[in-house]
Design a protein around this motif. Structure first.
Motif, PDB file in Angstrom:
ATOM      1  N   TYR A   9       0.840  -1.203   0.000  1.00 54.01           N
ATOM      2  CA  TYR A   9       0.000   0.000   0.000  1.00 54.01           C
ATOM      3  C   TYR A   9       0.875   1.253   0.000  1.00 54.01           C
ATOM      4  N   ALA A  10       0.384   2.297  -0.694  1.00 55.20           N
ATOM      5  CA  ALA A  10       1.152   3.550  -0.753  1.00 55.20           C
ATOM      6  C   ALA A  10       1.127   4.266   0.593  1.00 55.20           C
ATOM      7  N   ARG A  11      -0.013   4.131   1.313  1.00 54.40           N
ATOM      8  CA  ARG A  11      -0.165   4.868   2.567  1.00 54.40           C
ATOM      9  C   ARG A  11      -0.783   3.975   3.636  1.00 54.40           C
ATOM     10  N   ARG A  12      -0.507   4.260   4.900  1.00 57.54           N
ATOM     11  CA  ARG A  12      -1.124   3.515   6.018  1.00 57.54           C
ATOM     12  C   ARG A  12      -2.647   3.597   5.939  1.00 57.54           C
ATOM     13  N   GLU A  13      -3.129   4.804   5.554  1.00 54.78           N
ATOM     14  CA  GLU A  13      -4.576   5.032   5.520  1.00 54.78           C
ATOM     15  C   GLU A  13      -5.269   4.067   4.557  1.00 54.78           C
ATOM     16  N   ASP A  14      -4.551   3.651   3.507  1.00 55.66           N
ATOM     17  CA  ASP A  14      -5.163   2.761   2.515  1.00 55.66           C
ATOM     18  C   ASP A  14      -5.428   1.370   3.093  1.00 55.66           C
ATOM     19  N   TYR A  15      -4.423   0.810   3.791  1.00 57.43           N
ATOM     20  CA  TYR A  15      -4.699  -0.519   4.363  1.00 57.43           C
ATOM     21  C   TYR A  15      -5.644  -0.433   5.561  1.00 57.43           C
ATOM     22  N   THR A  45      -3.428   5.225  12.228  1.00 55.74           N
ATOM     23  CA  THR A  45      -3.785   6.598  11.849  1.00 55.74           C
ATOM     24  C   THR A  45      -5.214   6.902  12.287  1.00 55.74           C
TER      25      THR A  45
END
Ligand SMILES: Nc1nc2c(c(=O)[nH]1)N[C@@H](CN(C=O)c1ccc(C(=O)N[C@@H](CCC(=O)O)C(=O)O)cc1)CN2
Ligand SMILES: NCC(=O)N[C@@H]1O[C@H](COP(=O)([O-])[O-])[C@@H](O)[C@H]1O
Length: 205
Positions: A65-71, A97
């Motif tokens: 994943y590009a960002r923590r928020e995505d997973y 997050t």
């Protein structure tokens, strides 16, 4: 008959705290059902523990994943699907997050192997050992946007004696966790925990 209180456990490693929760759930002493394990390491021993305990796992690779928020958005969907009442972090080694922290405000807890605010972050037991304290312990706290900074729910002291080694201290800490953490989860399941600002109180009914 009310539906059982549903918890999801987040873990990244050995899973001794997960095992304690799963065993207590099975025996009925927890007063809650472990409906999901969330893990960020596919080879972590906790995943096998969940399989043997018949608990569903959601395993993900943060690097995908590009960002923590995505997973975390995907994890949130899995939790919603299962109507999770309480998120229980148990050796989950990722900073969460606002995606999950805000959605589960007041319904997400963590166990930390020190008497917070002393020795936050990783390797807390090693930090206490290296510092040379005579008293350390464990903390169960609400999870907020900071690292190990949420309101304290319960603590238990663990003495470091001249006979101790780092290994014996780690063992005493883990024993304390496995005794206190399920007790705290059981209090949540009974609706006994109240949070007002940073003050946490446990009520008898
Ligand atoms: N928002 C919060 N997230 C998390 C909390 C919290 O209190 N607030 N507690 C931690 C648990 N934890 C110690 O108790 C902890 C977890 C993760 C880290 C850390 O530095 N993680 C690195 C990655 C490490 C790795 O890849 O192995 C990171 O997230 O970049 C320190 C302490 C759980 N989350
Ligand atoms: N900063 C978080 C942290 O250090 N958590 C600690 O990870 C261990 C997980 O053990 P387990 O995988 O055997 O339950 C536990 O000791 C827990 O307190």
């Amino acid at each position: 008959m009310s539906s059982p209180y549903r918890i999801a456990v987040f873990a990244s490693g050995q899973g001794s705290n997960f095992q304690t929760m799963a065993d207590a759930s099975l025996s009925g002493s927890l007063g809650a059902e472990v409906v999901l394990l969330v893990c960020d390491k596919s080879q972590a021993p906790v995943v096998e523990r969940a399989r043997k305990a018949g608990v569903e796992s959601y395993v993900f690779d943060p690097k995908a994943y590009a960002r923590r928020e995505d997973y975390e958005a995907e994890i949130a969907a899995e939790l919603e699907k299962r109507n999770v009442d309480l998120v229980v972090l148990a050796g989950y080694m990722r900073l969460l997050t606002s995606v999950l922290v805000e959605r589960y405000a007041g319904r997400m807890i963590n166990v930390h192997p020190s008497l917070l605010p002393a020795f936050p972050g990783k390797n807390a037991i090693g930090q206490a050992w290296d510092y040379g304290v005579k008293l350390t312990g464990i903390t169960v706290h609400f999870v907020d946007g900071g690292m190990d900074s949420g309101p304290v729910i319960a603590q238990q002291a663990v003495e470091i004696t001249s006979e101790d080694t780092l290994d014996s201290l780690e063992s005493k800490i883990h024993q304390a966790e496995q005794q206190l953490y399920p007790q705290v989860v059981s209090m949540f399941a009974k609706g006994l925990v109240r949070l007002e600002g940073r003050q946490v109180s446990i009520h008898n009914k």
